[in-house]
Design an enzyme around this catalytic site. Sequence first.
Site, short mmCIF file in Angstrom:
data_model
loop_
_atom_site.label_atom_id
_atom_site.label_comp_id
_atom_site.label_asym_id
_atom_site.label_seq_id
_atom_site.Cartn_x
_atom_site.Cartn_y
_atom_site.Cartn_z
N TYR A 135 0.86 -1.19 0.00
CA TYR A 135 0.00 0.00 0.00
C TYR A 135 0.89 1.23 0.00
O TYR A 135 1.56 1.52 1.00
CB TYR A 135 -0.91 -0.06 1.21
CG TYR A 135 -1.78 1.13 1.52
CD1 TYR A 135 -2.38 1.25 2.76
CD2 TYR A 135 -2.02 2.14 0.59
CE1 TYR A 135 -3.20 2.33 3.09
CE2 TYR A 135 -2.83 3.22 0.89
CZ TYR A 135 -3.42 3.30 2.14
OH TYR A 135 -4.24 4.37 2.45
N LYS A 163 -1.57 -1.47 -3.91
CA LYS A 163 -2.57 -0.42 -3.95
C LYS A 163 -1.80 0.89 -4.08
O LYS A 163 -1.12 1.33 -3.16
CB LYS A 163 -3.38 -0.42 -2.65
CG LYS A 163 -4.24 0.80 -2.46
CD LYS A 163 -4.84 0.75 -1.08
CE LYS A 163 -5.55 2.01 -0.71
NZ LYS A 163 -5.99 2.02 0.69
O1 LIG Z 1 -8.72 3.18 3.66
C1 LIG Z 1 -7.76 3.12 2.87
O2 LIG Z 1 -6.84 2.31 2.96
C2 LIG Z 1 -7.71 4.12 1.80
N1 LIG Z 1 -6.71 4.95 1.76
C3 LIG Z 1 -6.63 6.07 0.89
C4 LIG Z 1 -6.61 7.30 1.73
O3 LIG Z 1 -7.58 7.49 2.48
O4 LIG Z 1 -5.63 8.04 1.60
C5 LIG Z 1 -7.74 6.18 -0.07
C6 LIG Z 1 -8.22 4.82 -0.43
O5 LIG Z 1 -9.15 4.84 -1.41
C7 LIG Z 1 -8.76 4.18 0.82
#
Ligand SMILES: O=C(O)C1=N[C@H](C(=O)O)C[C@H](O)C1
EC number: 4.3.3.7
Length: 293
Positions: A135, A163
């Site tokens: 992530y 992600k």
């Molecule tokens: O909850 C999450 O993990 C997410 N993170 C990102 C953020 O809030 O910066 C956006 C993502 O779509 C969801």
Amino acid sequence: MNAIVGSIVALVTPMHEDGRIDFDGLRSLIDWHIDQGTDVIGVVGTTGESPTVTMEENREVIRVAVEHVKGRKPVLAGTGANATAEAIELSRFAKQVGADATLSVVPYYNKPSQEGIYQHFKAIAEAVDIPMMLYNVPGRTVADMAPETAIRCAALPGVFGIKEATGNIERAAWLIKHAPAGFSIYSGDDGTAIALMLMGGRGSVSVTANIAPKAMHELCMAAIEGRVREATALHFQLLPLHKQLFCEPSPAPAKWALNKLGRSSNHLRLPLTPLTPAGQQLVEGALREAGLL
Ligand SMILES: O=C(O)C1=N[C@H](C(=O)O)C[C@H](O)C1
């Protein structure tokens, strides 16, 4: 592993007025998502207020979610930490209770080097046999995992995707082009998710899915399957929500919207604060434009 494809809701963590986690509210949201077609249930990500959820609560939310989902959909468990040992512990627990995969954020605040980021994920991957989604969200972590580092991590055991939450569609294109077999690219930015999926991405970890789960599922599957006109129409229908759910620090807008829709409480933990009246007007307008009010 059950396929991690499509609309992956970055689920809010419902809370009572006193700040305690509302586990009945969590179960209710999960049932609603499964009924609406959400493809993957993601818990304790950023939108789940991971920074203010304790390790013990993090484990309990994962356990309750897996127990309640009962295999009806894959569960993506947020197990990231900026201390590698903590991320390993949470990942071990997620495997122990039967989560399908983990979401592991690039370490924040301590600003590791690219080598440090790689060694962080290598240690987790070698310690715990569970599929892992990397992530990358440098807007929050400051540390930015370079695309080359992500591809290097793709060779680690169990790492099945990333992600990419920069919203940088050029970077997404590079990742999709250079991704080895078995490594998928997911969006972490609702506003650019359609473009990423039309280029070959496998889904969106979505804040908007909290509010419009059915439409986000339909958008993701249309984009992934190349049904451009359908995906585009849904994208424009949801675009106001993509924007206004970040009009103030997330998930305050999402929690207010869910409360407005009668789906969940509007309580957050400090230092996050409830949506202001000005923000409420923006989000209410977006709900109306999306046809939800
Ligand atoms: O909850 C999450 O993990 C997410 N993170 C990102 C953020 O809030 O910066 C956006 C993502 O779509 C969801």
